[in-house]
Design a protein around this motif. Structure first.
Motif, PDB file in Angstrom:
ATOM      1  N   TRP A   1       0.860  -1.180   0.000  1.00 15.43           N
ATOM      2  CA  TRP A   1       0.000   0.000   0.000  1.00 15.43           C
ATOM      3  C   TRP A   1       0.895   1.228   0.000  1.00 15.43           C
ATOM      4  O   TRP A   1       1.781   1.373   0.862  1.00 15.43           O
ATOM      5  CB  TRP A   1      -0.915  -0.013   1.227  1.00 15.43           C
ATOM      6  N   ASN A   2       0.693   2.099  -0.995  1.00 13.04           N
ATOM      7  CA  ASN A   2       1.510   3.302  -1.131  1.00 13.04           C
ATOM      8  C   ASN A   2       3.005   2.961  -1.128  1.00 13.04           C
ATOM      9  O   ASN A   2       3.782   3.453  -0.302  1.00 13.04           O
ATOM     10  CB  ASN A   2       1.210   4.300  -0.007  1.00 13.04           C
ATOM     11  N   GLY A   3       3.407   2.103  -2.029  1.00 12.74           N
ATOM     12  CA  GLY A   3       4.809   1.711  -2.120  1.00 12.74           C
ATOM     13  C   GLY A   3       5.046   0.829  -3.329  1.00 12.74           C
ATOM     14  O   GLY A   3       4.261   0.811  -4.287  1.00 12.74           O
ATOM     15  N   SER A   4       6.120   0.057  -3.287  1.00 14.83           N
ATOM     16  CA  SER A   4       6.468  -0.822  -4.404  1.00 14.83           C
ATOM     17  C   SER A   4       7.341  -1.965  -3.905  1.00 14.83           C
ATOM     18  O   SER A   4       7.906  -1.897  -2.808  1.00 14.83           O
ATOM     19  CB  SER A   4       7.216  -0.038  -5.498  1.00 14.83           C
ATOM     20  N   PHE A   5       7.445  -2.998  -4.707  1.00 13.88           N
ATOM     21  CA  PHE A   5       8.339  -4.116  -4.393  1.00 13.88           C
ATOM     22  C   PHE A   5       8.657  -4.867  -5.675  1.00 13.88           C
ATOM     23  O   PHE A   5       7.991  -4.716  -6.700  1.00 13.88           O
ATOM     24  CB  PHE A   5       7.722  -5.056  -3.345  1.00 13.88           C
ATOM     25  N   SER A   6       9.708  -5.706  -5.609  1.00 12.71           N
ATOM     26  CA  SER A   6      10.075  -6.580  -6.722  1.00 12.71           C
ATOM     27  C   SER A   6      10.485  -7.928  -6.166  1.00 12.71           C
ATOM     28  O   SER A   6      11.054  -8.016  -5.068  1.00 12.71           O
ATOM     29  CB  SER A   6      11.218  -5.981  -7.548  1.00 12.71           C
ATOM     30  N   VAL A   7      10.194  -8.971  -6.921  1.00 11.70           N
ATOM     31  CA  VAL A   7      10.443 -10.340  -6.485  1.00 11.70           C
ATOM     32  C   VAL A   7      11.582 -10.933  -7.305  1.00 11.70           C
ATOM     33  O   VAL A   7      11.681 -10.683  -8.513  1.00 11.70           O
ATOM     34  CB  VAL A   7       9.177 -11.217  -6.654  1.00 11.70           C
ATOM     35  N   GLN A   8      12.447 -11.689  -6.649  1.00 13.57           N
ATOM     36  CA  GLN A   8      13.516 -12.407  -7.348  1.00 13.57           C
ATOM     37  C   GLN A   8      13.267 -13.907  -7.210  1.00 13.57           C
ATOM     38  O   GLN A   8      13.223 -14.446  -6.101  1.00 13.57           O
ATOM     39  CB  GLN A   8      14.896 -12.065  -6.801  1.00 13.57           C
ATOM     40  N   THR A   9      13.087 -14.566  -8.346  1.00 16.02           N
ATOM     41  CA  THR A   9      12.876 -16.010  -8.356  1.00 16.02           C
ATOM     42  C   THR A   9      14.072 -16.688  -9.025  1.00 16.02           C
ATOM     43  O   THR A   9      15.065 -16.058  -9.326  1.00 16.02           O
ATOM     44  CB  THR A   9      11.583 -16.347  -9.111  1.00 16.02           C
ATOM     45  N   GLY A  10      13.941 -17.986  -9.262  1.00 15.07           N
ATOM     46  CA  GLY A  10      15.056 -18.729  -9.843  1.00 15.07           C
ATOM     47  C   GLY A  10      16.173 -18.957  -8.855  1.00 15.07           C
ATOM     48  O   GLY A  10      17.327 -19.122  -9.229  1.00 15.07           O
ATOM     49  N   LEU A  11      15.847 -18.978  -7.568  1.00 18.62           N
ATOM     50  CA  LEU A  11      16.855 -19.130  -6.514  1.00 18.62           C
ATOM     51  C   LEU A  11      16.764 -20.518  -5.887  1.00 18.62           C
ATOM     52  O   LEU A  11      15.675 -21.028  -5.639  1.00 18.62           O
ATOM     53  CB  LEU A  11      16.657 -18.071  -5.430  1.00 18.62           C
ATOM     54  N   GLN A  12      17.922 -21.098  -5.621  1.00 24.73           N
ATOM     55  CA  GLN A  12      17.967 -22.330  -4.835  1.00 24.73           C
ATOM     56  C   GLN A  12      17.883 -21.995  -3.355  1.00 24.73           C
ATOM     57  O   GLN A  12      18.135 -20.852  -2.946  1.00 24.73           O
ATOM     58  CB  GLN A  12      19.264 -23.082  -5.120  1.00 24.73           C
ATOM     59  N   VAL A  13      17.527 -22.974  -2.551  1.00 26.72           N
ATOM     60  CA  VAL A  13      17.529 -22.758  -1.105  1.00 26.72           C
ATOM     61  C   VAL A  13      18.977 -22.610  -0.665  1.00 26.72           C
ATOM     62  O   VAL A  13      19.794 -23.510  -0.866  1.00 26.72           O
ATOM     63  CB  VAL A  13      16.866 -23.931  -0.361  1.00 26.72           C
ATOM     64  N   PRO A  14      19.381 -21.453  -0.096  1.00 28.57           N
ATOM     65  CA  PRO A  14      20.778 -21.273   0.321  1.00 28.57           C
ATOM     66  C   PRO A  14      21.191 -22.319   1.345  1.00 28.57           C
ATOM     67  O   PRO A  14      20.406 -22.716   2.206  1.00 28.57           O
ATOM     68  CB  PRO A  14      20.782 -19.854   0.928  1.00 28.57           C
ATOM     69  N   SER A  15      22.448 -22.758   1.236  1.00 33.05           N
ATOM     70  CA  SER A  15      22.937 -23.789   2.156  1.00 33.05           C
ATOM     71  C   SER A  15      22.900 -23.302   3.603  1.00 33.05           C
ATOM     72  O   SER A  15      22.655 -24.088   4.521  1.00 33.05           O
ATOM     73  CB  SER A  15      24.357 -24.190   1.763  1.00 33.05           C
ATOM     74  N   ILE A  16      23.131 -22.004   3.829  1.00 32.64           N
ATOM     75  CA  ILE A  16      23.094 -21.492   5.192  1.00 32.64           C
ATOM     76  C   ILE A  16      21.679 -21.548   5.759  1.00 32.64           C
ATOM     77  O   ILE A  16      21.480 -21.742   6.962  1.00 32.64           O
ATOM     78  CB  ILE A  16      23.655 -20.049   5.236  1.00 32.64           C
ATOM     79  N   VAL A  17      20.679 -21.428   4.899  1.00 34.68           N
ATOM     80  CA  VAL A  17      19.290 -21.548   5.346  1.00 34.68           C
ATOM     81  C   VAL A  17      18.983 -22.995   5.707  1.00 34.68           C
ATOM     82  O   VAL A  17      18.358 -23.281   6.735  1.00 34.68           O
ATOM     83  CB  VAL A  17      18.329 -21.038   4.262  1.00 34.68           C
ATOM     84  N   LEU A  18      19.436 -23.933   4.863  1.00 28.50           N
ATOM     85  CA  LEU A  18      19.195 -25.344   5.152  1.00 28.50           C
ATOM     86  C   LEU A  18      19.847 -25.764   6.462  1.00 28.50           C
ATOM     87  O   LEU A  18      19.232 -26.459   7.282  1.00 28.50           O
ATOM     88  CB  LEU A  18      19.724 -26.202   4.004  1.00 28.50           C
ATOM     89  N   SER A  19      21.095 -25.323   6.678  1.00 27.85           N
ATOM     90  CA  SER A  19      21.769 -25.694   7.925  1.00 27.85           C
ATOM     91  C   SER A  19      21.100 -25.015   9.113  1.00 27.85           C
ATOM     92  O   SER A  19      20.985 -25.608  10.189  1.00 27.85           O
ATOM     93  CB  SER A  19      23.253 -25.314   7.857  1.00 27.85           C
TER      94      SER A  19
END
Length: 495
Positions: free
Chosen positions: A461-479
């Motif tokens: 609302w009253n703003g903007s955003f952008s999405v980035q796809t095509g990403l693998q799950v980062p290894s640091i997130v998995l750990s």
């Protein structure tokens, strides 16, 4: 008669095509002859230039060594001539003294003899002849200036045309794909000291196996690689596979490309479903911007939607990257989000597996939310205010705050507010986690049991955003998920 004419026309057409094919081949041969002439002249000029350069190096080296010989000769000549001059003068003085002594010895006068003998004795004591070194100050040998060109001559005699480098082999077992990077490793059949660099080419593809005759994506080139491995970083895996090949280059020529290898680069790819977007949201590919005038033209948009001959599912942007999990949008016209539900959904459902995507938003937005929702999310429902959606919500109205929301319950998050959020979803485990995408610091985790497929969902609302796809799950997130599996917050903790 007509059949014969038709048959003759076919023969004429075939013959004309054959003639055209031969003419094209003749043109190719002529072009090859011209290229051969030009390339032969070029390599001959290069060879003459190399030999001229070699001659210049030898001439320069010769001049330097001749200069050193001359300097050594001049230095020794000066030493020896100085010593020769001193000895000559000493000899002359000694001969005069000897003559005087002989004359004195023959003198009959005793008084003058005694005085003369004393003077001669004193002169002999001080004579230069007795202070001279009778050893040459410099040697006449110049053997230390001799040069043996045997090794260099053998090297020059071994000069030959550079061979074509051998074809490298990519070791598939040693190649790695993780964190949206690819490391490719290769070797040569035998070591080759003449190799100056390697050229790596890669392209995206949606199939496994060798490259096809006609590919949708061009080869991307990386030149000047000095090692036998290379890591590609900051990739976007918007296809299932990537194909790689490499060739070795010496100073003059490149070898053949290696046999291509294909690596799987599976990642989560989706687009924003413009048909679901609130009329105040201007959707462009993976970017969304608030448009306060959108509601004023709502009626016209609805009529346009009704008059369209093809649905959003068949638009060029949608058909470019179709996925088996994508389903036609049910939210067009009057079924799109409305009222204060300034929402837009992704076009790909999640019903299995682990996925990760990121969203960058304007921190000056008055409100922003990102998460997942069930496909059944109502057109008036705001993200996090029903049991059909889970989200992290930024409130920038009067006072800035970041909260986790689900089923109309909210929990304020005590953490710095990032401008880019990473979202991780593990469907089977019922895990939805939010991260600061730059530091990978965990912001919040929902733990639930998804009863239906979910879909990425966003609100602004009253703003903007952008999405980035095509990403693998980062290894640091998995750990981090493994470490925090027993300590993450749950829906029950939201108040």
């Amino acid at each position: 008669m007509d059949d014969q004419k038709e048959s003759l026309r076919k023969i004429i057409t075939t013959l004309a095509l054959k003639n055209e094919e031969i003419q094209n081949f003749i043109c190719c041969l002529k072009q090859s002859l011209d290229n051969l002439e030009a390339n032969s002249n070029q390599v001959q000029e290069d060879l003459e230039s190399e030999f001229s350069s070699l001659h210049a190096v030898l001439y320069e080296l010769k001049e330097g060594m001749v200069t050193r010989i001359k300097q050594e000769r001049a230095s020794r000549t000066y030493e020896l001539q100085s010593q020769l001059s001193a000895c000559t003068k000493a000899l002359e003085s000694s001969e005069e003294l000897l003559e005087l002594a002989n004359q004195t010895l023959c003198s009959p006068e005793n008084d003058s003899f005694n005085q003369a003998a004393k003077e001669i004795k004193d002169s002999v004591t001080m004579a230069p002849a007795f202070r001279l070194s009778l050893k040459a100050k410099a040697s006449d040998s110049m053997n230390h200036m001799m040069v043996d060109f045997t090794q260099e001559r053998n090297m020059l005699q071994a000069i030959k045309f550079l061979p074509v480098p051998a074809t490298p082999e990519i070791h598939l077992a040693e190649c790695q794909v993780f964190d949206n990077t690819v490391t490719v490793v290769w070797t040569l059949p035998e070591p080759d000291s003449k190799i100056e660099h390697y050229i790596l080419e890669y392209r995206r593809t949606n199939h496994d196996g060798p490259p096809r005759a006609r590919e949708d994506y061009p080869w991307m080139v990386v030149e000047g690689i000095k090692e036998t491995e290379y890591t590609l970083t900051n990739l976007r895996f918007d296809t299932r596979y990537m194909t790689f090949r490499v060739k070795a280059c010496n100073k003059a020529v490149a070898g053949e490309f290696s046999e291509p290898v294909t690596l799987e680069t599976h990642a989560f790819v989706f687009k924003l479903d413009a048909g679901s977007a609130h009329q105040n949201l201007k959707v462009e590919d993976l970017s969304v911007e608030w448009d306060s005038s959108g509601g004023k033209v709502a009626v016209q948009d609805i009529r346009k939607e009704k008059n369209r001959t093809s649905s959003p599912m068949h638009s060029p942007a949608r058909t470019a990257m179709m996925s088996p999990k994508r389903a036609p949008s049910a939210r067009v016209g009057r079924d799109r989000f409305t009222a204060e539900s300034y929402t837009v959904l992704g076009d790909t459902m999640i019903d299995a597996g682990q996925y990760y995507w990121e969203v960058r938003y304007d921190k000056e937005s008055k409100a922003f939310a990102a998460g997942v929702a069930l496909r059944s999310l109502g057109r008036f429902d705001q993200l996090g205010k029903s049991n059909a959606s889970w989200c992290i919500h930024l409130n920038n109205w009067l006072q800035q705050s970041l909260t986790a929301k689900h089923n109309n319950k909210a929990r304020t998050l005590d953490c710095p507010i990032p401008d880019r959020i990473g979202i991780y979803c593990n469907y089977e485990e019922g895990t939805l986690s939010f991260y600061n995408s730059r530091t990978k610091a965990l912001l919040h985790t929902f733990r639930t049991k998804f009863q239906q497929p979910v879909i990425p969902a966003f609100m602004v609302w009253n703003g903007s955003f952008s999405v980035q796809t095509g990403l693998q799950v980062p290894s640091i997130v998995l750990s981090g998920q493994k470490r925090n599996s027993n300590t993450s917050s749950s829906n029950a903790s939201l108040t």
